[in-house]
Design an enzyme around this catalytic site. Structure first.
Site, PDB file in Angstrom:
ATOM      1  N   ASP A 196       0.060  -1.472   0.499  1.00 26.51           N
ATOM      2  CA  ASP A 196      -0.124  -0.466   0.495  1.00 26.51           C
ATOM      3  C   ASP A 196       0.792   1.316  -0.281  1.00 26.51           C
ATOM      4  O   ASP A 196       1.770   1.278   0.595  1.00 26.51           O
ATOM      5  CB  ASP A 196      -0.960  -0.117   1.172  1.00 26.51           C
ATOM      6  CG  ASP A 196      -2.127   1.084   1.450  1.00 26.51           C
ATOM      7  OD1 ASP A 196      -3.438   0.643   0.512  1.00 26.51           O
ATOM      8  OD2 ASP A 196      -2.021   2.657   0.820  1.00 26.51           O
ATOM      9  N   ILE A 197       0.510   2.061  -0.510  1.00 26.04           N
ATOM     10  CA  ILE A 197       1.678   3.289  -0.908  1.00 26.04           C
ATOM     11  C   ILE A 197       1.029   4.456   0.482  1.00 26.04           C
ATOM     12  O   ILE A 197       1.856   5.253   1.122  1.00 26.04           O
ATOM     13  CB  ILE A 197       0.598   3.889  -2.489  1.00 26.04           C
ATOM     14  CG1 ILE A 197       1.755   4.814  -2.801  1.00 26.04           C
ATOM     15  CG2 ILE A 197      -0.187   4.982  -1.666  1.00 26.04           C
ATOM     16  CD1 ILE A 197       1.329   6.222  -4.334  1.00 26.04           C
ATOM     17  N   ASN A 204     -12.822  -3.581   2.141  1.00 25.61           N
ATOM     18  CA  ASN A 204     -14.291  -2.572   2.410  1.00 25.61           C
ATOM     19  C   ASN A 204     -15.050  -2.311   1.360  1.00 25.61           C
ATOM     20  O   ASN A 204     -14.637  -2.425  -0.085  1.00 25.61           O
ATOM     21  CB  ASN A 204     -13.103  -1.496   2.373  1.00 25.61           C
ATOM     22  CG  ASN A 204     -12.778  -1.454   3.991  1.00 25.61           C
ATOM     23  OD1 ASN A 204     -12.844  -1.726   4.638  1.00 25.61           O
ATOM     24  ND2 ASN A 204     -11.572  -0.699   3.527  1.00 25.61           N
ATOM     25  N   GLY A 226     -15.468   2.900   3.859  1.00 25.08           N
ATOM     26  CA  GLY A 226     -13.878   3.382   3.768  1.00 25.08           C
ATOM     27  C   GLY A 226     -13.458   2.904   1.785  1.00 25.08           C
ATOM     28  O   GLY A 226     -12.043   3.232   1.582  1.00 25.08           O
ATOM     29  N   GLN A 227     -13.719   2.738   1.359  1.00 26.61           N
ATOM     30  CA  GLN A 227     -13.942   2.001   0.039  1.00 26.61           C
ATOM     31  C   GLN A 227     -13.425   3.324  -0.747  1.00 26.61           C
ATOM     32  O   GLN A 227     -13.971   4.965  -0.958  1.00 26.61           O
ATOM     33  CB  GLN A 227     -14.272   1.335  -0.839  1.00 26.61           C
ATOM     34  CG  GLN A 227     -13.689   0.864  -2.076  1.00 26.61           C
ATOM     35  CD  GLN A 227     -14.556  -0.230  -2.656  1.00 26.61           C
ATOM     36  OE1 GLN A 227     -15.832  -0.702  -2.055  1.00 26.61           O
ATOM     37  NE2 GLN A 227     -14.220  -1.303  -4.690  1.00 26.61           N
ATOM     38  N   SER A 228     -11.931   2.963  -1.508  1.00 22.85           N
ATOM     39  CA  SER A 228     -11.671   4.514  -2.702  1.00 22.85           C
ATOM     40  C   SER A 228     -11.472   4.311  -3.569  1.00 22.85           C
ATOM     41  O   SER A 228     -10.895   4.610  -4.075  1.00 22.85           O
ATOM     42  CB  SER A 228     -10.892   5.217  -1.497  1.00 22.85           C
ATOM     43  OG  SER A 228      -9.742   4.182  -1.379  1.00 22.85           O
ATOM     44  N   HIS A 265     -10.009  -5.448  -2.967  1.00 24.14           N
ATOM     45  CA  HIS A 265      -8.654  -5.607  -2.345  1.00 24.14           C
ATOM     46  C   HIS A 265      -8.713  -5.801  -1.366  1.00 24.14           C
ATOM     47  O   HIS A 265      -9.380  -5.436  -0.131  1.00 24.14           O
ATOM     48  CB  HIS A 265      -8.062  -4.317  -3.043  1.00 24.14           C
ATOM     49  CG  HIS A 265      -8.366  -2.428  -2.822  1.00 24.14           C
ATOM     50  ND1 HIS A 265      -9.427  -2.141  -3.362  1.00 24.14           N
ATOM     51  CD2 HIS A 265      -8.465  -2.432  -1.093  1.00 24.14           C
ATOM     52  CE1 HIS A 265      -9.708  -1.291  -2.523  1.00 24.14           C
ATOM     53  NE2 HIS A 265      -8.954  -1.512  -1.274  1.00 24.14           N
ATOM     54  N   LEU A 266      -7.989  -7.035  -0.622  1.00 23.17           N
ATOM     55  CA  LEU A 266      -7.999  -7.167   0.485  1.00 23.17           C
ATOM     56  C   LEU A 266      -6.881  -6.847   1.243  1.00 23.17           C
ATOM     57  O   LEU A 266      -5.605  -6.281   0.378  1.00 23.17           O
ATOM     58  CB  LEU A 266      -7.285  -8.503   0.760  1.00 23.17           C
ATOM     59  CG  LEU A 266      -7.980  -9.532   1.287  1.00 23.17           C
ATOM     60  CD1 LEU A 266      -9.145  -9.741   1.622  1.00 23.17           C
ATOM     61  CD2 LEU A 266      -7.685 -11.335   1.450  1.00 23.17           C
ATOM     62  N   HIS A 267      -7.006  -6.078   1.891  1.00 18.20           N
ATOM     63  CA  HIS A 267      -6.170  -5.448   3.068  1.00 18.20           C
ATOM     64  C   HIS A 267      -5.465  -6.893   3.646  1.00 18.20           C
ATOM     65  O   HIS A 267      -5.906  -6.896   4.005  1.00 18.20           O
ATOM     66  CB  HIS A 267      -6.690  -3.831   3.933  1.00 18.20           C
ATOM     67  CG  HIS A 267      -7.273  -2.964   3.107  1.00 18.20           C
ATOM     68  ND1 HIS A 267      -5.842  -1.821   3.063  1.00 18.20           N
ATOM     69  CD2 HIS A 267      -8.104  -2.546   2.812  1.00 18.20           C
ATOM     70  CE1 HIS A 267      -7.122  -0.834   2.366  1.00 18.20           C
ATOM     71  NE2 HIS A 267      -8.203  -1.635   1.791  1.00 18.20           N
TER      72      HIS A 267
HETATM   73  P1  AMP Z   1      -9.785   1.093   0.577  1.00 18.22           P
HETATM   74  O1  AMP Z   1      -9.342   2.856   1.043  1.00 18.22           O
HETATM   75  O2  AMP Z   1     -10.080   0.172   1.059  1.00 18.22           O
HETATM   76  O3  AMP Z   1     -10.121   1.401  -1.354  1.00 18.22           O
HETATM   77  O4  AMP Z   1      -8.523   1.004   0.094  1.00 18.22           O
HETATM   78  C1  AMP Z   1      -7.455   1.526  -1.118  1.00 18.22           C
HETATM   79  C2  AMP Z   1      -5.794   1.227  -1.382  1.00 18.22           C
HETATM   80  O5  AMP Z   1      -4.781   1.453  -1.514  1.00 18.22           O
HETATM   81  C3  AMP Z   1      -5.186   2.748   0.549  1.00 18.22           C
HETATM   82  O6  AMP Z   1      -4.971   2.079   1.381  1.00 18.22           O
HETATM   83  C4  AMP Z   1      -4.535   3.339  -0.792  1.00 18.22           C
HETATM   84  O7  AMP Z   1      -3.700   4.090   0.355  1.00 18.22           O
HETATM   85  C5  AMP Z   1      -4.110   2.387  -1.151  1.00 18.22           C
HETATM   86  N1  AMP Z   1      -3.789   3.313  -2.714  1.00 18.22           N
HETATM   87  C6  AMP Z   1      -4.700   3.978  -3.611  1.00 18.22           C
HETATM   88  N2  AMP Z   1      -3.499   4.378  -4.714  1.00 18.22           N
HETATM   89  C7  AMP Z   1      -2.211   3.010  -4.739  1.00 18.22           C
HETATM   90  C8  AMP Z   1      -1.266   3.495  -5.346  1.00 18.22           C
HETATM   91  N3  AMP Z   1      -0.930   3.755  -6.183  1.00 18.22           N
HETATM   92  N4  AMP Z   1      -0.068   2.508  -5.260  1.00 18.22           N
HETATM   93  C9  AMP Z   1      -0.218   0.921  -3.727  1.00 18.22           C
HETATM   94  N5  AMP Z   1      -1.318   1.777  -3.065  1.00 18.22           N
HETATM   95  C10 AMP Z   1      -2.477   3.259  -3.607  1.00 18.22           C
END
Ligand code: AMP
Length: 116
Positions: free
Chosen positions: A32-33, A89, A95-97, A102-104
């Site tokens: 994760d970034i 999420n 909190g999905q963005s 994707h599985l954290h």
């Molecule tokens: P969510 O909020 O559950 O959708 O998780 C999205 C995740 O993607 C967040 O934890 C971000 O930090 C991560 N993220 C966004 N852009 C990138 C990227 N380019 N590389 C790696 N992780 C990313």
């Protein structure tokens, strides 16, 4: 199936760089970034699926493969025995963005419950 405007599809295709730690025919995983724990890896299917709500019966094996990837990553990261979280999420309220499932995989520190 890929979506040209999807960030994670672009990571799958290699258009956007990522720190990839795991690859299989069905899934890839990368750091994760904006890590929320010493280990914070995202496991995603190569196939574009926007949310859990978009899963179909035929995706059962694919979802299983995400958890098998999480297991392998936890072992490789040395967090399997201490404990870790593998969580997905669904939609903004949770909190999905990024709208490619994707599985954290989070570990390397104590994780409280319930999450905020
Ligand atoms: P969510 O909020 O559950 O959708 O998780 C999205 C995740 O993607 C967040 O934890 C971000 O930090 C991560 N993220 C966004 N852009 C990138 C990227 N380019 N590389 C790696 N992780 C990313």
């Amino acid at each position: 199936m890929t979506e040209p405007d999807c960030l994670f599809c672009r990571i799958v295709s290699g258009d956007v760089p990522a720190d990839v730690v795991y690859e299989s025919d069905e899934a890839i995983a990368f750091r994760d970034i904006n890590p929320q724990a010493p280990t914070h890896v995202l496991v995603i299917p190569r196939k574009h699926i926007a949310t859990i709500n978009d899963l179909e019966d035929g995706d059962a094996g694919l979802v299983g493969s995400l958890y098998l990837a999480a297991k392998a990553i936890a072992a490789a990261e040395g967090i399997a025995d201490a404990g870790y979280r593998a969580v997905m999420n669904c939609n903004e309220g949770a909190g999905q963005s990024v709208f490619h499932i994707h599985l954290h995989v989070l570990g390397g520190r104590a994780l409280s419950w319930p999450p905020g």
